[in-house]
Design an enzyme around this catalytic site. Sequence first.
Site, mmCIF file in Angstrom:
data_model
loop_
_atom_site.group_PDB
_atom_site.id
_atom_site.type_symbol
_atom_site.label_atom_id
_atom_site.label_comp_id
_atom_site.label_asym_id
_atom_site.label_seq_id
_atom_site.Cartn_x
_atom_site.Cartn_y
_atom_site.Cartn_z
ATOM 1 N N ASN A 1 0.838 -1.203 0.000
ATOM 2 C CA ASN A 1 0.000 0.000 0.000
ATOM 3 C C ASN A 1 0.870 1.250 0.000
ATOM 4 O O ASN A 1 1.986 1.247 0.526
ATOM 5 C CB ASN A 1 -0.974 -0.009 1.189
ATOM 6 C CG ASN A 1 -0.420 0.725 2.404
ATOM 7 O OD1 ASN A 1 -0.441 1.953 2.474
ATOM 8 N ND2 ASN A 1 0.111 -0.043 3.363
ATOM 9 N N PHE B 1 -1.652 8.167 4.711
ATOM 10 C CA PHE B 1 -2.434 8.791 5.789
ATOM 11 C C PHE B 1 -3.714 9.442 5.275
ATOM 12 O O PHE B 1 -4.081 10.551 5.681
ATOM 13 C CB PHE B 1 -1.609 9.832 6.552
ATOM 14 C CG PHE B 1 -0.540 9.285 7.455
ATOM 15 C CD1 PHE B 1 -0.409 7.929 7.695
ATOM 16 C CD2 PHE B 1 0.349 10.149 8.083
ATOM 17 C CE1 PHE B 1 0.587 7.441 8.545
ATOM 18 C CE2 PHE B 1 1.350 9.678 8.934
ATOM 19 C CZ PHE B 1 1.466 8.318 9.159
ATOM 20 N N SER C 1 5.461 5.158 8.893
ATOM 21 C CA SER C 1 4.895 4.954 7.565
ATOM 22 C C SER C 1 5.896 5.373 6.494
ATOM 23 O O SER C 1 6.496 6.448 6.580
ATOM 24 C CB SER C 1 3.610 5.758 7.387
ATOM 25 O OG SER C 1 3.189 5.716 6.033
ATOM 26 N N ASN D 1 4.989 6.101 3.468
ATOM 27 C CA ASN D 1 4.207 6.714 2.393
ATOM 28 C C ASN D 1 3.976 8.210 2.532
ATOM 29 O O ASN D 1 3.271 8.814 1.727
ATOM 30 C CB ASN D 1 2.866 5.991 2.269
ATOM 31 C CG ASN D 1 3.055 4.526 1.923
ATOM 32 O OD1 ASN D 1 3.866 4.187 1.077
ATOM 33 N ND2 ASN D 1 2.314 3.654 2.604
ATOM 34 N N THR D 2 4.552 8.819 3.565
ATOM 35 C CA THR D 2 4.583 10.276 3.705
ATOM 36 C C THR D 2 6.038 10.696 3.626
ATOM 37 O O THR D 2 6.824 10.350 4.513
ATOM 38 C CB THR D 2 3.969 10.734 5.046
ATOM 39 O OG1 THR D 2 2.586 10.358 5.084
ATOM 40 C CG2 THR D 2 4.088 12.235 5.216
ATOM 41 N N LYS E 1 5.411 3.841 17.417
ATOM 42 C CA LYS E 1 5.451 2.822 16.363
ATOM 43 C C LYS E 1 6.636 3.098 15.445
ATOM 44 O O LYS E 1 6.731 4.179 14.848
ATOM 45 C CB LYS E 1 4.141 2.822 15.572
ATOM 46 C CG LYS E 1 4.028 1.675 14.578
ATOM 47 C CD LYS E 1 2.619 1.589 14.019
ATOM 48 C CE LYS E 1 2.440 0.364 13.130
ATOM 49 N NZ LYS E 1 1.044 0.210 12.684
ATOM 50 N N ASN F 1 5.914 -1.530 11.361
ATOM 51 C CA ASN F 1 4.988 -1.146 10.301
ATOM 52 C C ASN F 1 5.348 -1.911 9.024
ATOM 53 O O ASN F 1 6.052 -2.911 9.074
ATOM 54 C CB ASN F 1 5.082 0.370 10.077
ATOM 55 C CG ASN F 1 3.809 0.979 9.519
ATOM 56 O OD1 ASN F 1 3.162 0.402 8.662
ATOM 57 N ND2 ASN F 1 3.457 2.157 9.999
#
Length: 328
Positions: free
Chosen positions: A108, A112, A171, A173-174, A209, A238
Amino acid sequence: MAWYHPLLFALDAERAHSLTIAMLEAWGRSGTPLAPKTDARHAVTVAGVRFPNPVGLAAGVDKDARAVRGFLGLGFGFVEVGTLTPLAQPGNPKPRIFRLPDDRGVVNRLGFNNGGIDAALSRIAALTPRPGVIGINVGANKDSVDRIADYATGVGKAAPLADYVTINISSPNTPGLRDLQSQPELGELIAASDGARHVGGRRVPLFLKVAPDLSRAGMEAAVRAAIDGGIDALIVSNTTISRPATLRSAHASETGGLSGAPLAPLALAKLIEAGEISGGAIPLVSAGGIGSADEARRRIDAGASLVQLYSALVYEGPGLAGRIVAGL
């Protein structure tokens, strides 16, 4: 045997996910439990919070706190909603979720996507009576000019309604978010979040996390900062930006974070590493590639007090939490 729902797998992955959330939201409103109540012998206490059982729903599934009651009704001991940001944001362009069926994994790059923390908190506040243990996972907006301030804002808003709050800096993805795992930014972030977590006389538990892609030195720095900063538990881990050579599925090379079964060996290794570094000084929560009672037990034996599920639900179905709890 793996569980495949032909209708859901015929749909785009994100559409199937949204449909699942809508169904569980409706079931939660009906008040009909979807799994038997957990035996009291499964209860565990972490950071002063009593969890009915150690199997939780990871953040990223119910991003906007729409189906908390439904997920708890499936047998989860706790649900972690989010990641929630101060302002609503759409996330990255679609398509951004890719199933890897041959590998029992998912990639993915959501970024966010959520409706903002205020909207989600209003849903949590409306959950009366309280259906169970709820963690709230907070993050920074993609275009934020002060990400540490975003986290402090999120923690401060979430604390009155949370059993615990998670700071998510893991994450992939940011852009630039994982830089917060390094000093001095991490120490500053933890200090700001610690200052925001107090509600009256209550010190709301604060979890951190971290990513599975941290080097040994990076994990050592993160664990030390967490302990020194008064973090109550560490979630390891994660999704990963790495790609095992064994992947066979067509979408394996898509950009984003890899989760599910292919992540299991790395997630376990990083859990063990965090335990070695911390020496038991901080509770550990294991996430990543847990899809069976055997794997959950492996994580608990390796030092995890709690475990969290996400991608395995795609392949094993909604009864997975109950089966794992029974298997433990």
